[in-house]
Structure formats: C-alpha cells, structure tokens
Write an enzyme that holds these catalytic residues in place. Structure first.
Site, short mmCIF file in Angstrom:
data_model
loop_
_atom_site.label_atom_id
_atom_site.label_comp_id
_atom_site.label_asym_id
_atom_site.label_seq_id
_atom_site.Cartn_x
_atom_site.Cartn_y
_atom_site.Cartn_z
N CYS A 1 40.87 9.47 73.89
CA CYS A 1 41.91 10.50 73.80
C CYS A 1 42.48 10.38 72.39
O CYS A 1 41.85 9.75 71.53
CB CYS A 1 42.96 10.37 74.91
SG CYS A 1 43.98 8.90 74.86
N ASP B 1 39.49 13.57 75.93
CA ASP B 1 40.25 14.82 75.88
C ASP B 1 40.06 15.50 74.53
O ASP B 1 39.25 15.07 73.69
CB ASP B 1 41.72 14.59 76.28
CG ASP B 1 42.55 13.95 75.18
OD1 ASP B 1 42.02 13.67 74.08
OD2 ASP B 1 43.75 13.71 75.42
N THR C 1 44.92 8.67 71.15
CA THR C 1 45.21 7.28 70.80
C THR C 1 44.35 6.29 71.56
O THR C 1 44.30 5.11 71.19
CB THR C 1 46.68 6.94 71.15
OG1 THR C 1 46.86 7.19 72.56
CG2 THR C 1 47.66 7.80 70.36
N HIS D 1 37.29 -17.43 83.47
CA HIS D 1 37.73 -16.03 83.52
C HIS D 1 37.48 -15.39 84.89
O HIS D 1 38.08 -14.37 85.21
CB HIS D 1 37.04 -15.23 82.42
CG HIS D 1 37.28 -15.83 81.07
ND1 HIS D 1 38.53 -15.85 80.48
CD2 HIS D 1 36.45 -16.48 80.23
CE1 HIS D 1 38.45 -16.48 79.33
NE2 HIS D 1 37.20 -16.87 79.15
N HIS E 1 35.98 -12.19 77.74
CA HIS E 1 37.02 -12.71 78.63
C HIS E 1 37.36 -11.77 79.79
O HIS E 1 37.66 -12.24 80.88
CB HIS E 1 38.31 -12.99 77.84
CG HIS E 1 38.19 -14.19 76.94
ND1 HIS E 1 39.28 -14.75 76.31
CD2 HIS E 1 37.12 -14.93 76.57
CE1 HIS E 1 38.88 -15.80 75.59
NE2 HIS E 1 37.57 -15.92 75.71
#
Ligand code: RB5
Length: 149
Positions: free
Chosen positions: A66, A9, A68, A134, A99
């Site tokens: 974005c 964004d 954050t 995993h 993982h």
C-alpha cells in the site's frame, strides 16, 4: 514452480508492476490479485483477497503493498494464519524469515527505501527459518489468534 501471491492498493501500483516483473524473471509463478488501475481501493479489501487466496495453500509466501505498507500489514495480521512482516531494510527482511517465519511481507509504494525492494525480497527468499527457540514464540502468536493464554 514456486507460487507467490501479490496484491496492493492504488498507493503502490508502480511498485507492484516492478515486483511482478522481477519475480517472474526469478521463475516464480505470480498470482497478481490487483489492484490494476489508479482508482482508489481500500487496503483491507486487498489484504483479505490475498490472504484468503494464500490460505487455500500452495503458495511459498505473499507480498502486500500500500502507500506505506503499514495499513495493509495491519489488516493482514488480523487474518487467521497470517504473519505479515513490514520490512524496511535487509536486516528486517532477513529477520522476518529467520525469526518470525513470516508468510507475507509488506512494502510501501510511497516509501523511500535505502535498498531496492527487490533486494529485500531476495534476502527474504534466501534466508531460512531458524526454528528452535522461535517455535514456541510462533506457537504463542497462533494461540493469540484463538484467544488462548
Ligand atoms: C491510501 O491513500 C493509503 O492510506 C494507503 O495506501 C496506505 O498507505 C495505508 O496504510
């Protein structure tokens, strides 16, 4: 040539430009789906466009950005087949692949990281998925998408 899809964004315009240039130098074919200007766009829309493109196949992984990295990773993880890791240092970059076998990694254009995002991406690329124990956990994530227990 290995393909990567990237989108973000308006909160990560500069970071996206830096990453696209970096990835091209590393001989990746980069499908940059925007956003390309400073006008406000909604990060769930950018997550959808990139994840839908990834799900068509042929991509090694995707990058979402974005302000954050939080909103766009939350949105991406609602889309079937997507495991988007919000990476914030070299350790989480490594674990996201080893993982979680993440197929998207997310970063924030307004976040101050202790290491450059490019280094975290290199760590993610150079790490192999460990599979083994995993596998069952990722199968359980996939089952959650289908509302199975
Ligand atoms: C947009 O202003 C901002 O909210 C967005 O980029 C992101 O940080 C959300 O998680």
């Amino acid at each position: 040539m290995k393909k990567i899809v990237i989108a973000g964004d308006h909160g990560a315009l500069e970071l996206k430009d830096t990453l696209v240039a970096f990835l091209k130098k590393k001989y990746f074919s980069v499908n940059d789906l925007g956003t390309f200007g400073s006008s406000s766009v909604d990060y769930p829309d950018m997550a959808k466009v990139a994840c839908d493109e990834f799900n068509k196949g042929g991509y090694k992984f995707g990058i979402l950005l974005c302000g954050t990295g939080i909103g766009i990773s939350i949105a991406a993880n609602k889309i079937k087949g997507i495991r988007c890791a919000l990476v914030h240092n070299l350790f989480t970059a490594e674990m996201a692949k080893a993982h979680n076998n993440a197929n998207f990694i997310a970063f924030g254009g307004r976040v101050r990281y202790d290491v450059p995002v490019t280094e975290m991406i290199e760590k993610f690329i150079s790490t192999s998925y460990e599979a083994g124990r995993h596998e069952a956990r990722i199968a359980k994530i996939n089952a959650l998408e289908n509302n199975c227990s």
